[in-house]
Design a protein around this motif. Sequence first.
Motif, PDB file in Angstrom:
ATOM      1  N   HIS A   1      70.584  56.098  43.472  1.00 24.16           N
ATOM      2  CA  HIS A   1      71.079  57.741  43.400  1.00 24.16           C
ATOM      3  C   HIS A   1      70.333  58.263  42.257  1.00 24.16           C
ATOM      4  O   HIS A   1      70.261  57.731  41.223  1.00 24.16           O
ATOM      5  CB  HIS A   1      72.766  57.445  43.041  1.00 24.16           C
ATOM      6  CG  HIS A   1      73.221  58.669  42.621  1.00 24.16           C
ATOM      7  ND1 HIS A   1      73.347  59.818  43.229  1.00 24.16           N
ATOM      8  CD2 HIS A   1      73.785  58.701  41.319  1.00 24.16           C
ATOM      9  CE1 HIS A   1      73.836  60.746  42.673  1.00 24.16           C
ATOM     10  NE2 HIS A   1      74.252  60.224  41.447  1.00 24.16           N
ATOM     11  N   LEU A   2      69.931  59.482  42.596  1.00 25.32           N
ATOM     12  CA  LEU A   2      69.505  60.419  41.886  1.00 25.32           C
ATOM     13  C   LEU A   2      70.132  61.637  41.543  1.00 25.32           C
ATOM     14  O   LEU A   2      70.385  62.285  42.438  1.00 25.32           O
ATOM     15  CB  LEU A   2      68.003  60.917  42.126  1.00 25.32           C
ATOM     16  CG  LEU A   2      66.832  59.994  42.210  1.00 25.32           C
ATOM     17  CD1 LEU A   2      65.571  60.470  42.934  1.00 25.32           C
ATOM     18  CD2 LEU A   2      66.496  60.027  40.543  1.00 25.32           C
ATOM     19  N   ASP A   3      70.468  61.674  40.153  1.00 26.25           N
ATOM     20  CA  ASP A   3      71.531  62.843  39.728  1.00 26.25           C
ATOM     21  C   ASP A   3      70.430  63.935  39.264  1.00 26.25           C
ATOM     22  O   ASP A   3      69.930  63.865  38.112  1.00 26.25           O
ATOM     23  CB  ASP A   3      72.367  62.546  38.830  1.00 26.25           C
ATOM     24  CG  ASP A   3      73.432  63.462  38.587  1.00 26.25           C
ATOM     25  OD1 ASP A   3      73.144  64.700  38.724  1.00 26.25           O
ATOM     26  OD2 ASP A   3      74.488  63.193  38.286  1.00 26.25           O
ATOM     27  N   ILE A   4      70.141  64.999  39.942  1.00 25.93           N
ATOM     28  CA  ILE A   4      69.219  66.014  39.389  1.00 25.93           C
ATOM     29  C   ILE A   4      69.922  67.333  39.262  1.00 25.93           C
ATOM     30  O   ILE A   4      69.305  68.294  39.164  1.00 25.93           O
ATOM     31  CB  ILE A   4      68.233  66.319  40.694  1.00 25.93           C
ATOM     32  CG1 ILE A   4      68.989  66.814  41.823  1.00 25.93           C
ATOM     33  CG2 ILE A   4      67.626  64.947  41.072  1.00 25.93           C
ATOM     34  CD1 ILE A   4      68.128  67.498  43.008  1.00 25.93           C
ATOM     35  N   ALA A   5      70.990  67.335  38.645  1.00 25.33           N
ATOM     36  CA  ALA A   5      71.856  68.510  38.015  1.00 25.33           C
ATOM     37  C   ALA A   5      71.200  69.092  36.995  1.00 25.33           C
ATOM     38  O   ALA A   5      71.302  70.384  36.930  1.00 25.33           O
ATOM     39  CB  ALA A   5      73.268  68.288  37.667  1.00 25.33           C
ATOM     40  N   GLY A   6      70.567  68.386  36.207  1.00 27.70           N
ATOM     41  CA  GLY A   6      69.807  69.171  35.110  1.00 27.70           C
ATOM     42  C   GLY A   6      68.277  69.480  35.350  1.00 27.70           C
ATOM     43  O   GLY A   6      67.665  70.282  34.705  1.00 27.70           O
TER      44      GLY A   6
END
Length: 496
Positions: free
Chosen positions: A461-466
């Motif tokens: 899982h990649l969290d790219i919110a930033g």
Amino acid sequence: MEFIVKSTRPETLKTATLVIPIGEGRTLGEIATAIDTASTGAISNLLKRGDLTGKLGQTLLAHNLPGLKAERVLLVGIGKDNELSDRQLRKIVTSVYSSLKTLGGSDAALALDELQVKNRDTYGKTRLMVESLADAGYCFDRFKSQKAEAGALKKITLLSDKAGLADAQRASSHAQAIATGMAFTKDLGNLPPNLCHPSYLAEEAKSLGKTYKNLKVEVLDEKKLKELGMGAFLAVAQGSDQPPRMIVLNYQGGKKTEKPFALVGKGITFDTGGISIKPAGGMDEMKYDMCGAASVFGTLKAVLELQLPINLVCLLACAENMPSGGATRPGDIVTSMSGQTVEILNTDAEGRLVLCDALTYVERFKPQAVIDIATLTGACIVALGSNVSGLMGNNDELVQQILGAGLTADDRAWQLPLYDEYQEQLDSPFADIANIGGPKAGTITAGCFLSRFAKKYHWAHLDIAGTAWISGGKDKGATGRPVPMLTQYLLDRSNA
């Protein structure tokens, strides 16, 4: 912009603008020395005037130097370090592009082959240069009455020695495909939400399917999602007038018997937070909540351009999260496609709800590995800022492959833990799982939630919110990340 790579002596090259490096302290390397000799000391004389010291990114333009076929010579400072960092190289080529685009010449040649970059060979250095140049030329003015003026520059040639020519040409080819994918991702992210809704993204997918023969496209509408039992996905969309869409793109570049890789993208085309409504300030940027899906589109575009010899399945879980009389309420319980029930404590934690059903659906493709990409949590920005993406997974080999791809592509991620202790924060007294885990470790508990739906395959899982977009100010806009990382991961799997 056209990019080509060739091997030739820069002092003999006919071009509108020849770019050569100058070290800090006005030092000349092998290339600059050759140009200086051919021009009977013209470069040395220019430097003696003191207009350029060679500091990183400085530029100085000279016209009609004797003994050269180039109409202009652009000197660029490369600093004093023997080996440049990726960031320093990007600064140099971005500065070069900023100067070139103001000139009248239709082409330019970059004689920067002698630059040394830490941990990068000819391939890595060339690819980073081409990607940076292409990205610097990106402009989104679709909705401007007055469009940006088209510059004269149409072609950039990168000079290479004969030994590194093949690697440099391969790097340029890969970089141009990645840059095309990044531009596609940025275009989708920058579109306004009144235009870019789930049905629009479905039409974009169909358009790709018509262009590329080895790409099959299927769009699952609301009726089909109900038949499949995607109660979590549908719960997010039920407050909006825009119907949800699950977009399935199946690329066959490898053998029919080969299991595919899978990318799953969060495509919330606008996120108000639903009944758990967000603050008004900056809410316009919630059009970027579909950047996970946009980055999957962009990565697929790069793969299609390169025709990589792999099989790839892309799932885009697209919906709009709006408050209305029919919207999901905090406290509602829904049943996911997997059969697990979810208590929705916060309707603004909606991305994991569309993704969990997509992660169940992807099982039918028997994938080698699954990566989901999502602008999932503000907590990730608090933890990691806007420089690196958050990464979690249930298979260490897969996680390490993604981390390695990020380093190669200069599009980095940082691994966060998925310890069992964090799973306890998702306990619900009324359902199998709650959709939030409280204020602590919000990025990790979001990953924990998704992990419960990804037990039948290797998953990350990649969290790219930033990292997916730049907030506020004149530079606001989608970044195109993590297209370079994801494309590199697939390049590594294909040995292309």
